[in-house]
Design a protein around this motif. Structure first.
Motif, PDB file in Angstrom:
ATOM      1  N   LEU A  26       9.842  11.543  -2.580  1.00 50.61           N
ATOM      2  CA  LEU A  26       9.008  11.038  -2.368  1.00 50.61           C
ATOM      3  C   LEU A  26       7.862  11.243  -1.950  1.00 50.61           C
ATOM      4  O   LEU A  26       6.870  10.899  -2.119  1.00 50.61           O
ATOM      5  CB  LEU A  26       9.698   9.197  -3.115  1.00 50.61           C
ATOM      6  N   ALA A  27       8.010  10.747  -0.503  1.00 50.06           N
ATOM      7  CA  ALA A  27       7.415  11.483   0.354  1.00 50.06           C
ATOM      8  C   ALA A  27       6.823  12.634   0.906  1.00 50.06           C
ATOM      9  O   ALA A  27       5.971  13.254   1.679  1.00 50.06           O
ATOM     10  CB  ALA A  27       7.535  10.556   1.694  1.00 50.06           C
ATOM     11  N   ARG A  28       7.341  13.709  -0.200  1.00 52.35           N
ATOM     12  CA  ARG A  28       7.365  14.712  -0.345  1.00 52.35           C
ATOM     13  C   ARG A  28       7.388  15.251   1.118  1.00 52.35           C
ATOM     14  O   ARG A  28       6.548  16.033   1.796  1.00 52.35           O
ATOM     15  CB  ARG A  28       5.920  15.460  -0.709  1.00 52.35           C
ATOM     16  N   VAL A  29       7.991  15.249   2.095  1.00 50.06           N
ATOM     17  CA  VAL A  29       8.410  16.151   3.502  1.00 50.06           C
ATOM     18  C   VAL A  29      10.062  16.692   3.019  1.00 50.06           C
ATOM     19  O   VAL A  29      10.371  17.172   4.309  1.00 50.06           O
ATOM     20  CB  VAL A  29       8.908  14.865   4.438  1.00 50.06           C
ATOM     21  N   ALA A  30      10.355  16.474   2.034  1.00 47.39           N
ATOM     22  CA  ALA A  30      11.805  17.210   1.641  1.00 47.39           C
ATOM     23  C   ALA A  30      11.142  17.528   0.694  1.00 47.39           C
ATOM     24  O   ALA A  30      11.032  17.226  -0.524  1.00 47.39           O
ATOM     25  CB  ALA A  30      13.026  16.252   1.926  1.00 47.39           C
ATOM     26  N   ASP A  31      11.711  19.153   0.277  1.00 49.39           N
ATOM     27  CA  ASP A  31      11.601  19.345  -1.693  1.00 49.39           C
ATOM     28  C   ASP A  31      12.809  19.085  -2.018  1.00 49.39           C
ATOM     29  O   ASP A  31      12.539  19.129  -3.697  1.00 49.39           O
ATOM     30  CB  ASP A  31      12.050  20.529  -1.328  1.00 49.39           C
ATOM     31  N   ASP A  32      14.208  18.449  -1.997  1.00 48.05           N
ATOM     32  CA  ASP A  32      14.955  18.077  -2.541  1.00 48.05           C
ATOM     33  C   ASP A  32      16.309  17.028  -1.383  1.00 48.05           C
ATOM     34  O   ASP A  32      15.947  16.904  -0.842  1.00 48.05           O
ATOM     35  CB  ASP A  32      15.317  19.257  -3.431  1.00 48.05           C
ATOM     36  N   ILE A  33      16.859  16.553  -2.282  1.00 53.18           N
ATOM     37  CA  ILE A  33      18.101  15.410  -1.985  1.00 53.18           C
ATOM     38  C   ILE A  33      18.736  15.986  -1.059  1.00 53.18           C
ATOM     39  O   ILE A  33      18.673  15.741   0.408  1.00 53.18           O
ATOM     40  CB  ILE A  33      18.441  15.271  -2.703  1.00 53.18           C
ATOM     41  N   GLY A  34      19.025  17.470  -1.041  1.00 55.87           N
ATOM     42  CA  GLY A  34      20.143  18.055   0.566  1.00 55.87           C
ATOM     43  C   GLY A  34      19.225  18.608   1.651  1.00 55.87           C
ATOM     44  O   GLY A  34      19.947  18.315   2.471  1.00 55.87           O
ATOM     45  N   ALA A  35      18.455  19.193   1.311  1.00 51.91           N
ATOM     46  CA  ALA A  35      17.696  18.476   2.402  1.00 51.91           C
ATOM     47  C   ALA A  35      16.972  17.543   3.081  1.00 51.91           C
ATOM     48  O   ALA A  35      17.022  17.361   4.516  1.00 51.91           O
ATOM     49  CB  ALA A  35      15.694  19.382   2.304  1.00 51.91           C
ATOM     50  N   ALA A  36      16.919  16.837   2.197  1.00 54.23           N
ATOM     51  CA  ALA A  36      16.639  15.234   2.333  1.00 54.23           C
ATOM     52  C   ALA A  36      17.460  14.812   3.353  1.00 54.23           C
ATOM     53  O   ALA A  36      17.294  13.876   4.848  1.00 54.23           O
ATOM     54  CB  ALA A  36      15.722  14.439   1.749  1.00 54.23           C
ATOM     55  N   GLY A  94       0.967  -1.390   0.217  1.00 50.21           N
ATOM     56  CA  GLY A  94       0.102  -0.177  -0.529  1.00 50.21           C
ATOM     57  C   GLY A  94       0.582   1.508  -0.544  1.00 50.21           C
ATOM     58  O   GLY A  94       0.237   2.202   0.670  1.00 50.21           O
ATOM     59  N   LEU A  95       1.614   1.780  -0.386  1.00 50.50           N
ATOM     60  CA  LEU A  95       2.622   2.891  -0.579  1.00 50.50           C
ATOM     61  C   LEU A  95       2.640   3.309  -1.488  1.00 50.50           C
ATOM     62  O   LEU A  95       2.125   3.382  -2.425  1.00 50.50           O
ATOM     63  CB  LEU A  95       3.743   1.936  -1.312  1.00 50.50           C
ATOM     64  N   GLY A  96       2.868   4.397  -1.003  1.00 51.28           N
ATOM     65  CA  GLY A  96       3.075   6.199  -2.120  1.00 51.28           C
ATOM     66  C   GLY A  96       4.535   6.753  -2.580  1.00 51.28           C
ATOM     67  O   GLY A  96       4.274   6.626  -3.631  1.00 51.28           O
ATOM     68  N   GLY A  97       5.189   5.411  -2.150  1.00 45.75           N
ATOM     69  CA  GLY A  97       6.374   5.167  -3.000  1.00 45.75           C
ATOM     70  C   GLY A  97       7.657   3.946  -2.864  1.00 45.75           C
ATOM     71  O   GLY A  97       7.393   4.056  -1.549  1.00 45.75           O
ATOM     72  N   LEU A  98       8.137   4.094  -3.460  1.00 46.14           N
ATOM     73  CA  LEU A  98       9.134   3.195  -3.348  1.00 46.14           C
ATOM     74  C   LEU A  98      10.377   3.103  -4.342  1.00 46.14           C
ATOM     75  O   LEU A  98      10.743   4.364  -5.510  1.00 46.14           O
ATOM     76  CB  LEU A  98       8.695   2.214  -4.191  1.00 46.14           C
TER      77      LEU A  98
END
Ligand code: URA
Length: 442
Positions: free
Chosen positions: A282-292, A192-196
Motif C-alpha cells: 500500500l505504501a508503494r515501497v514494494a511492488d508485490d507481496i513476495g518482495a514486501a 493522516g494515513l496514505g494506506g490502512l
C-alpha cells in the motif's frame, strides 16, 4: 435540528442526511444533547442499521469533530494497521518497527485491554518507563524523526466517537456493524494515513465471532477507507485460539522481541509478515507481496527492526535494555506453574475467551477502564488445537503473583484446553483478503 426528529425517523426506518450527521456529530462533541436522547438514537440505529452513505457521513462527522495528524511534506508514505483484537495478539509491537525500518512512517495508535481482549498500550507499558500518552504534536515529531510512534488515542482525536462509544458500552449498542466501522475508521483516518491494513479477527475469541459478520465489518471498513481516499485492505485472521504462545502483558513483549530476533511462534510471525507485506505494498515501497515479505524478513536478519524498536522505546522514556535482556528488565511474576495434561488424546479446543478472562482473574486485565493492570501475570500456552498429547505433556504455564492466582490460573487452563479423541479440523490462520475490488478466499 431537533434530535427527537432524527430519533423518530431512524426508529421508523428512515434515513438521516449527510448534513444532519454533520450537525449531529458537532453537537455530540460540544455535549449539546442529553445522554438519554443519544442513547435512544443509538438503539434505533442498532435495530434499523445505516446504509453506506449514512455510515460514511457518521464516520466523517466524528473524524471532523477532532484534530488530525498532518504528514504532508514528510516525504515518506504513512501507513498503519488496526486489529479488531483478541487474546495473545501482540502483532503491532514487532510489526511497527519492521515496517518503519523499511522507510514507511507508522503512527501506530492503539488501545487498552478491556474484557477478554488484551491491549497494545498495556503491553507496552510493562516496559519500565514507557510512555504511551504522547500529544499529537509529540507523536508527529517522533514519527518525523524515527518513522514510528506507539501511542494511545489522545482526547484530541474524534471526541464525538469517544462520547458515543462510552454510551454504546453502557446501552448494549456496541455490536452494530455500521457503528463499529464508523468508530474505528474515524480514529484511524485521523492519523493522516496514505494506506490502512485491517486485521479483522474471526472465531471464538473475536469481537465478531461469526465469519459472515466479520466479513461484513471488514467490507464496511474497507469501503469507508476507499471512499476517504485511503487505500484499505483487510485480512481475516483466526482468533479461534490464542495467537502465539504468550498471553498477558510483559510476556507478550518478550515474545514480540523474540519475533524481532528471528524466533517466536510461527503463527504470530506469519500474521505479522502478512499484514506488514500488505502495508509495504500500500505504501508503494514494494511492488508485490513476495518482495514486501523479503524486505520485512531482511529487517529481522539485519537487526534493523530490533534497533528501530530500541530507538522507539528510548524516545518514549522506556528502558531500551529490554531488547537485549527482556527477562532481566520486564516485571516477572513471583509464582509459576506448569500445567500438564491429565489424559492422553488430541487437543480439541484452546478457548481464547476463557484464557482472556483468566488473565483478568490473575490481575492482568480489566473489566472497567478504571482497573489497574499487573503487567507480570499471564499464560504461556504451549498447545494448539489438533496437537496429540500424552498424560503429562505440558499444556501451559501460569504466571501469577500468589498461590491464589496459581490456583485460578490452573483452573482456567483446564477449562480452556479440552482433550478428546476426535481428529480436529484447524481453521486457516488467514482465511480471506478484502479490498475495494472485492473479497478473495485464501
Ligand atoms: N473498537 C472501537 O474503537 N470502536 C468500536 O465501536 C468497537 C471497537
Amino acid at each position: 435540528m431537533h434530535l427527537i426528529d432524527l430519533i423518530t425517523r431512524k426508529r421508523d426506518g428512515g434515513r438521516i442526511t449527510v448534513s444532519e450527521w454533520r450537525e449531529f456529530t458537532e453537537g455530540v462533541a460540544l455535549a449539546r444533547y442529553p445522554e438519554y436522547q443519544l442513547s435512544a438514537l443509538l438503539m434505533a440505529i442498532f435495530f434499523r442499521g445505516l446504509d453506506g452513505e449514512e455510515t460514511y457521513a457518521l464516520m466523517d462527522g466524528m473524524l471532523r469533530s477532532g484534530g488530525r495528524l498532518d504528514f504532508s511534506g514528510l516525504g515518506r508514505p504513512v501507513v498503519d494497521k488496526h486489529s479488531t483484537g483478541g487474546v495473545g495478539d501482540k502483532v503491532s509491537i514487532p510489526l511497527a518497527p519492521m515496517v518503519a525500518a523499511c522507510g514507511v512512517a507508522v503512527p501506530m495508535m492503539s488501545g487498552r485491554g478491556l474484557g477478554h481482549t488484551g491491549g497494545t498500550l498495556d503491553k507496552l507499558e510493562s516496559i519500565p518507563g514507557f510512555n504511551t500518552r504522547l500529544s499529537m504534536a509529540e507523536a508527529k515529531a517522533q514519527v518525523e524523526r524515527l518513522g514510528c510512534a506507539l501511542i494511545g488515542q489522545t482526547g484530541e482525536i474524534a471526541p464525538a466517537d469517544k462520547t458515543l462509544y462510552a454510551l454504546r458500552d453502557a446501552t448494549a449498542t456496541v455490536e452494530a456493524i455500521p457503528l463499529i466501522a464508523a468508530s474505528i475508521m474515524s480514529k484511524k483516518l485521523a492519523e493522516g494515513l496514505g494506506g490502512l491494513v485491517l486485521d479483522v479477527k474471526t472465531g471464538a475469541g473475536a469481537f465478531m465471532p461469526q465469519l459472515e459478520r466479520a466479513l461484513t465489518l471488514a467490507t464496511t471498513m474497507v469501503d469507508i477507507g476507499e471512499r476517504c481516499g485511503c487505500p484499505t485492505v483487510a485480512l481475516m485472521t483466526c482468533m479461534d485460539h490464542p495467537l502465539g504462545v504468550a498471553c498477558g502483558n510483559a510476556v507478550e513483549i518478550e515474545e514480540s522481541i523474540d519475533i524481532l530476533r528471528g524466533g517466536g511462534p510461527a503463527d504470530t510471525r506469519e500474521v505479522t509478515l502478512a499484514l506488514g507485506a500488505e502495508m509495504l505494498v500500500l505504501a508503494r515501497v514494494a511492488d508485490d507481496i513476495g518482495a514486501a515479505r523479503s524486505m520485512l524478513e531482511d529487517t529481522i536478519t539485519t537487526g534493523r527492526a530490533l534497533e528501530k524498536l530500541r530507538q522507539i522505546i528510548e524516545a518514549q522514556g522506556g528502558d531500551p535494555r529490554v531488547v537485549d535482556d527482556p527477562q532481566g528488565v520486564l516485571p516477572r511474576a513471583p509464582e509459576q506453574l506448569l500445567v500438564v495434561a491429565s489424559q492422553a488424546g488430541i487437543v480439541q479446543r484452546v478457548e481464547p475467551r476463557v484464557l482472556g478472562r483468566g488473565i483478568i482473574a490473575l490481575g492482568g486485565g480489566r473489566t472497567t477502564m478504571e482497573d489497574t493492570v499487573d503487567p507480570s501475570v499471564g499464560f504461556r500456552v504451549l498447545v494448539r488445537p489438533g496437537a496429540h498429547v500424552s498424560r503429562g505433556t505440558p499444556l501451559a504455564s501460569v504466571l501469577a503473583r500468589d498461590a491464589a492466582g496459581i490456583a485460578a490460573g490452573e483452573a482456567c487452563v483446564r477449562e480452556a484446553v479440552s482433550i478428546g479423541d476426535a481428529e480436529v479440523t484447524v481453521p486457516p490462520l488467514i482465511s480471506h483478503r478484502v479490498t475495494g475490488a472485492g473479497t478473495e478466499a485464501l
